[in-house]
Design a protein around this motif. Structure first.
Motif, PDB file in Angstrom:
ATOM      1  N   ARG A  99       0.839  -1.201   0.000  1.00 35.50           N
ATOM      2  CA  ARG A  99       0.000   0.000   0.000  1.00 35.50           C
ATOM      3  C   ARG A  99       0.875   1.252   0.000  1.00 35.50           C
ATOM      4  NH1 ARG A  99      -5.134   0.823   0.752  1.00 35.50           N
ATOM      5  NH2 ARG A  99      -5.458  -1.310   1.528  1.00 35.50           N
ATOM      6  N   VAL A 106       1.570   5.120   0.565  1.00 35.72           N
ATOM      7  CA  VAL A 106       1.053   6.152   1.474  1.00 35.72           C
ATOM      8  C   VAL A 106       1.732   7.509   1.280  1.00 35.72           C
ATOM      9  CG1 VAL A 106       0.377   4.476   3.236  1.00 35.72           C
ATOM     10  CG2 VAL A 106       2.680   5.450   3.293  1.00 35.72           C
ATOM     11  N   GLU A 148       3.644   1.751   2.988  1.00 40.33           N
ATOM     12  CA  GLU A 148       3.415   1.812   4.425  1.00 40.33           C
ATOM     13  C   GLU A 148       4.438   1.011   5.217  1.00 40.33           C
ATOM     14  OE1 GLU A 148      -0.412   0.310   5.410  1.00 40.33           O
ATOM     15  OE2 GLU A 148      -0.139  -1.595   4.338  1.00 40.33           O
ATOM     16  N   THR A 196     -10.452   8.101   7.758  1.00 42.49           N
ATOM     17  CA  THR A 196      -9.087   8.607   7.843  1.00 42.49           C
ATOM     18  C   THR A 196      -8.671   9.419   6.622  1.00 42.49           C
ATOM     19  OG1 THR A 196      -8.252   6.501   6.954  1.00 42.49           O
ATOM     20  CG2 THR A 196      -8.349   6.737   9.366  1.00 42.49           C
ATOM     21  N   HIS A 197      -9.575   9.565   5.656  1.00 49.96           N
ATOM     22  CA  HIS A 197      -9.254  10.389   4.492  1.00 49.96           C
ATOM     23  C   HIS A 197      -9.420  11.860   4.828  1.00 49.96           C
ATOM     24  CE1 HIS A 197     -10.562  12.091   0.368  1.00 49.96           C
ATOM     25  NE2 HIS A 197      -9.248  12.050   0.391  1.00 49.96           N
ATOM     26  N   SER A 227      -9.306  -2.182   8.766  1.00 51.07           N
ATOM     27  CA  SER A 227      -8.355  -2.135   7.657  1.00 51.07           C
ATOM     28  C   SER A 227      -9.019  -1.564   6.400  1.00 51.07           C
ATOM     29  CB  SER A 227      -7.800  -3.526   7.370  1.00 51.07           C
ATOM     30  OG  SER A 227      -8.840  -4.435   7.055  1.00 51.07           O
ATOM     31  N   VAL A 228      -8.205  -0.925   5.555  1.00 49.13           N
ATOM     32  CA  VAL A 228      -8.711  -0.264   4.355  1.00 49.13           C
ATOM     33  C   VAL A 228      -9.059  -1.299   3.296  1.00 49.13           C
ATOM     34  CG1 VAL A 228      -8.202   1.364   2.510  1.00 49.13           C
ATOM     35  CG2 VAL A 228      -7.343   1.798   4.815  1.00 49.13           C
ATOM     36  N   ALA A 235      -8.835   6.612   1.235  1.00 47.37           N
ATOM     37  CA  ALA A 235      -8.145   6.469   2.524  1.00 47.37           C
ATOM     38  C   ALA A 235      -6.992   5.471   2.388  1.00 47.37           C
ATOM     39  CB  ALA A 235      -9.119   5.987   3.589  1.00 47.37           C
ATOM     40  N   THR A 236      -5.895   5.750   3.069  1.00 46.14           N
ATOM     41  CA  THR A 236      -4.747   4.827   3.077  1.00 46.14           C
ATOM     42  C   THR A 236      -4.445   4.314   4.477  1.00 46.14           C
ATOM     43  OG1 THR A 236      -3.188   6.672   3.327  1.00 46.14           O
ATOM     44  CG2 THR A 236      -3.696   5.951   1.074  1.00 46.14           C
ATOM     45  N   ARG A 237      -5.083   4.895   5.507  1.00 45.52           N
ATOM     46  CA  ARG A 237      -4.836   4.478   6.885  1.00 45.52           C
ATOM     47  C   ARG A 237      -6.090   3.827   7.465  1.00 45.52           C
ATOM     48  NH1 ARG A 237      -4.757   8.568   9.892  1.00 45.52           N
ATOM     49  NH2 ARG A 237      -5.274  10.153   8.326  1.00 45.52           N
ATOM     50  N   PRO A 238      -5.953   2.818   8.305  1.00 46.52           N
ATOM     51  CA  PRO A 238      -7.116   2.126   8.864  1.00 46.52           C
ATOM     52  C   PRO A 238      -7.852   2.983   9.886  1.00 46.52           C
ATOM     53  CG  PRO A 238      -5.108   1.319   9.883  1.00 46.52           C
ATOM     54  CD  PRO A 238      -4.675   2.238   8.773  1.00 46.52           C
ATOM     55  N   GLU A 289      -9.029   3.783  13.470  1.00 47.33           N
ATOM     56  CA  GLU A 289      -8.371   3.518  14.744  1.00 47.33           C
ATOM     57  C   GLU A 289      -9.278   2.704  15.667  1.00 47.33           C
ATOM     58  OE1 GLU A 289      -7.290   7.204  16.449  1.00 47.33           O
ATOM     59  OE2 GLU A 289      -5.913   7.764  14.824  1.00 47.33           O
TER      60      GLU A 289
END
Length: 521
Positions: free
Chosen positions: A205, A207, A220, A469-470, A498-499, A504-507, A509
Motif C-alpha cells: 500500500r 502512502v 506503508e 481517515t481520508h 483495515s482499508v 483512505a490509506t490508513r485504517p 483507529e
C-alpha cells in the motif's frame, strides 16, 4: 465437470485464480523508469504499454492485482455508455462527443487485438450493445441519444426490437461491442508484463508521494520506489494534490449473477436508466452444461448512505426484477462494484495537476472502466514516452475546467458538506450495542465520541473510530457486505478497520471497549 463454489462473491474472482506477486521488502529502495500505483485495468494497461515501449516499470498494488473494481465489474467493454453522448455534446460540443466515441471504440478494438496477440483466453465475445427503455416516458431522450451517438461516429441506430424476453419501448443499438472475462484478460497482461521484465508487487500500500526529480513513492512498510514518472491509477486518487476529491462523486452498484438456459441468452448487452439502472448480459458458464451466466447490475447508491438493512433490500429488488423477466434464472453469485463520476461525465486521464510534468492520473470512469481503463493505458503511455498524443488527449485532460462543470461541482460540494456536518449533528444511530444484532454494525456513542461498533457472528463487540481517515467524514455500515463506508468520498473499511478501498490509506483507529457502561455512556 469442474465444480464452482457458490457464494456471495464475484464470479470473475472465483473463476480465475492467480498466484501471488511478492510485496516490496520493508525499507527497501527500488529504482525504475515508471512506478504505477494501482493494479486494476488502468494501472496494468498502462504498465503493459510502457513495458512494450522499453520502459522499466513497477506496479504497486495495495491488495491483489485485478481484484478490486476490475475483479468486481460486470464484464462489458463497450463504447455505448447509456445516455452519455447527448450530454457530452452539450458540454464539450459535437467535436468533443466525436472524440469521446473514437477513443472509446478504439479501446474496444485494442482489447480485441491484445487478447489475440497474447493468446489470452478471456472468453471474448462480440455482441451488440443496447441502451433501452421500457416506458414511453424517455422515448424522446432515447431518440436524441441515438442521433447524438450516430453523429459522434458510432454505428448507432434507434430500434424498437431487441433480443430481450420482454418488450422495450425503444433502444439505441451499437453492434460489434465486447463482453469478456475482465480478470482473465488482465492476468494475461500481467503475465506478459512480467515476462518482459516488468515488476508487480502486491500487498504494497502506497502512502506517500514526493513529486521531485526523480519522484519517490513510499509504501506503508517503509519501502521506497524511485522513478522519473508516477502513474496514480487507484480508482479514486489516494493523493489529493489536484483536489480531485472535490470533482469526483463515488457510487456503488450491485451485481447478481444467475444461470439461465442457453436458449434464454438475450444475445447482447443491455442497459436502461430506469428503476435506478438495470444492466443485463451473459457470459460463458462452463460449470453447468447448457447454461449461460446472466449478469444483472443496478441499484446505484452513494457508499455509506444506504441505511440499516437497505443494501440487502436493494439486492432483493434487483433479484425480483431479474426473476420477473427471466423466470428460469437460478441465482448463484452476488457482489458489488464501485466507481466515480466526474462533473462533466468525461474521465480524468493525463497530468495529475498543472504543476507536474511527471505525475499522471486515471480516474472518474463513471461505470465504464473497461474501455476507459484500456484507453488510459494507451494515452498515459504516450504522455510518458513522448509519443504523439492522440487527438482526444485534451478532452480527457484532468486540468480542464469547463464552465458547465461549475454547477455540478457546487452540487457535489453541497452533498459532501451535508454528510460532513450533518453526520455530526445527527444523533447516534443506536443508543447501545445491545441493539446491534450479530453480523451487524451501527454508530454508537462511547465516552462521548461516536464510534463504529460491529458485533461478530459469535457476539464479540468491536469498536473503531467512526471518522474516515481520508478527510474525517463519519462512516456508515453496509449490512450486505459487512463493511464501513464513507459517504463523502467512497473509502471503505473492513470490520477490523483495515482499508478495503481508497482514497483512505490508513485504517480506522480501534477504540477500547471495557464494559457495557463504557459503551452506553
Amino acid at each position: 465437470m469442474t465444480t464452482l463454489r457458490i457464494g456471495y462473491e464475484s464470479y470473475w474472482m472465483l473463476s480465475a485464480a492467480a498466484g501471488p506477486c511478492p510485496p516490496l521488502a520493508p525499507d527497501s529502495v527500488t529504482e525504475v523508469d515508471t512506478v504505477v500505483v494501482g493494479g486494476g485495468i488502468a494501472g496494468l494497461s498502462t504498465a503493459w504499454e510502457l513495458v512494450r515501449a522499453g520502459k522499466h516499470v513497477a506496479v504497486l498494488e495495495a491488495d491483489r492485482i485485478a481484484a478490486g473494481v476490475t475483479g468486481h465489474t460486470s464484464g462489458k467493454l463497450s463504447a455505448l455508455h447509456g445516455f452519455v453522448y447527448a450530454r457530452i455534446r452539450d458540454t464539450h460540443g459535437a467535436e468533443g462527443a466525436r472524440l469521446y466515441a473514437r477513443s472509446q471504440q478504439d479501446a474496444v478494438e485494442h482489447a480485441a487485438r491484445v487478447a489475440a496477440e497474447l493468446g489470452v483466453d478471456c472468453e471474448l465475445e462480440r455482441r451488440p450493445a443496447y441502451t433501452f427503455v421500457e416506458s414511453a416516458d424517455h422515448a424522446d431522450e432515447m431518440r436524441d441519444e441515438a442521433d447524438a451517438a450516430r453523429e459522434a461516429g458510432l454505428d448507432a441506430s434507434y430500434v424498437t426490437g431487441t433480443g430481450l424476453p420482454f418488450a422495450a419501448h425503444g433502444a439505441v443499438r451499437v453492434p460489434g461491442q465486447i463482453q469478456f472475462h475482465p480478470r482473465k484478460y488482465l492476468l494475461g497482461l500481467a503475465a506478459d508484463l512480467r515476462g518482459r521484465g516488468g515488476l508487480i508487487h502486491e500487498r504494497t500500500r502506497v502512502v506517500g508521494l514526493d513529486q521531485g526529480e526523480p519522484c519517490r513513492v513510499t509504501a506503508e512498510n517503509g519501502a521506497v520506489v524511485v522513478a522519473r514518472d508516477v502513474v496514480v491509477a487507484t480508482h479514486y486518487p489516494v493523493f489529493d494534490r489536484a483536489l480531485m476529491f472535490s470533482r469526483l462523486s463515488p457510487r456503488r452498484e450491485l451485481v447478481i449473477a444467475a444461470t439461465v438456459p442457453e436458449a434464454s441468452d438475450p444475445g447482447g448487452m443491455y442497459l436502461t436508466p430506469e428503476r435506478n439502472t438495470r444492466s443485463v448480459h451473459t457470459a460463458p458458464y462452463p460449470f453447468r452444461e447448457g447454461q449461460r451466466l446472466l449478469v444483472v447490475t443496478g441499484e446505484k447508491f452513494v457508499p455509506g448512505t444506504a441505511g440499516i438493512g437497505s443494501v440487502n433490500a436493494r439486492y432483493e429488488r434487483l433479484a425480483a426484477w431479474m426473476y420477473e423477466r427471466f423466470p428460469d434464472a437460478g441465482l448463484v453469485h452476488r457482489w458489488a462494484t464501485q466507481d466515480n463520476d466526474t462533473t462533466d461525465l468525461v474521465p480524468y486521464i493525463g497530468r495529475f495537476h498543472p504543476a507536474t510534468h511527471h505525475t499522471y492520473v486515471a480516474a472518474g470512469f463513471g461505470g465504464w472502466g473497461m474501455s476507459s481503463g484500456i484507453l488510459s493505458g494507451r494515452l498515459l503511455a504516450a504522455h510518458i514516452t513522448g509519443a504523439a498524443l492522440p487527438a482526444w488527449a485534451e478532452l480527457y485532460d484532468p486540468v480542464r475546467l469547463h464552465p458547465r462543470e461549475t454547477t455540478a461541482w457546487l452540487r457535489r460540494q453541497s452533498t459532501v458538506a451535508r454528510h460532513f456536518v450533518g453526520g455530526r449533528l445527527t444523533p447516534s444511530y443506536v443508543d447501545s450495542p445491545d441493539e446491534i444484532q450479530p453480523g451487524a454494525g451501527a454508530i454508537v456513542r462511547i465516552r462521548g465520541r461516536r464510534c463504529a461498533v460491529h458485533r461478530t457472528a459469535e457476539g464479540e463487540v468491536r469498536a473503531l473510530s467512526a471518522r474516515c481517515t481520508h478527510l474525517g467524514c463519519l462512516v456508515r455500515f453496509n449490512d450486505a457486505e459487512g463493511a464501513w463506508e464513507c459517504p463523502c468520498h467512497g473509502s471503505r473499511f473492513d470490520v477490523d478497520g483495515s482499508v478495503l478501498q481508497g482514497p483512505a490509506t490508513r485504517p480506522l483507529e480501534p477504540r477500547e471497549v471495557e464494559s457495557h457502561d463504557d459503551l452506553s455512556g
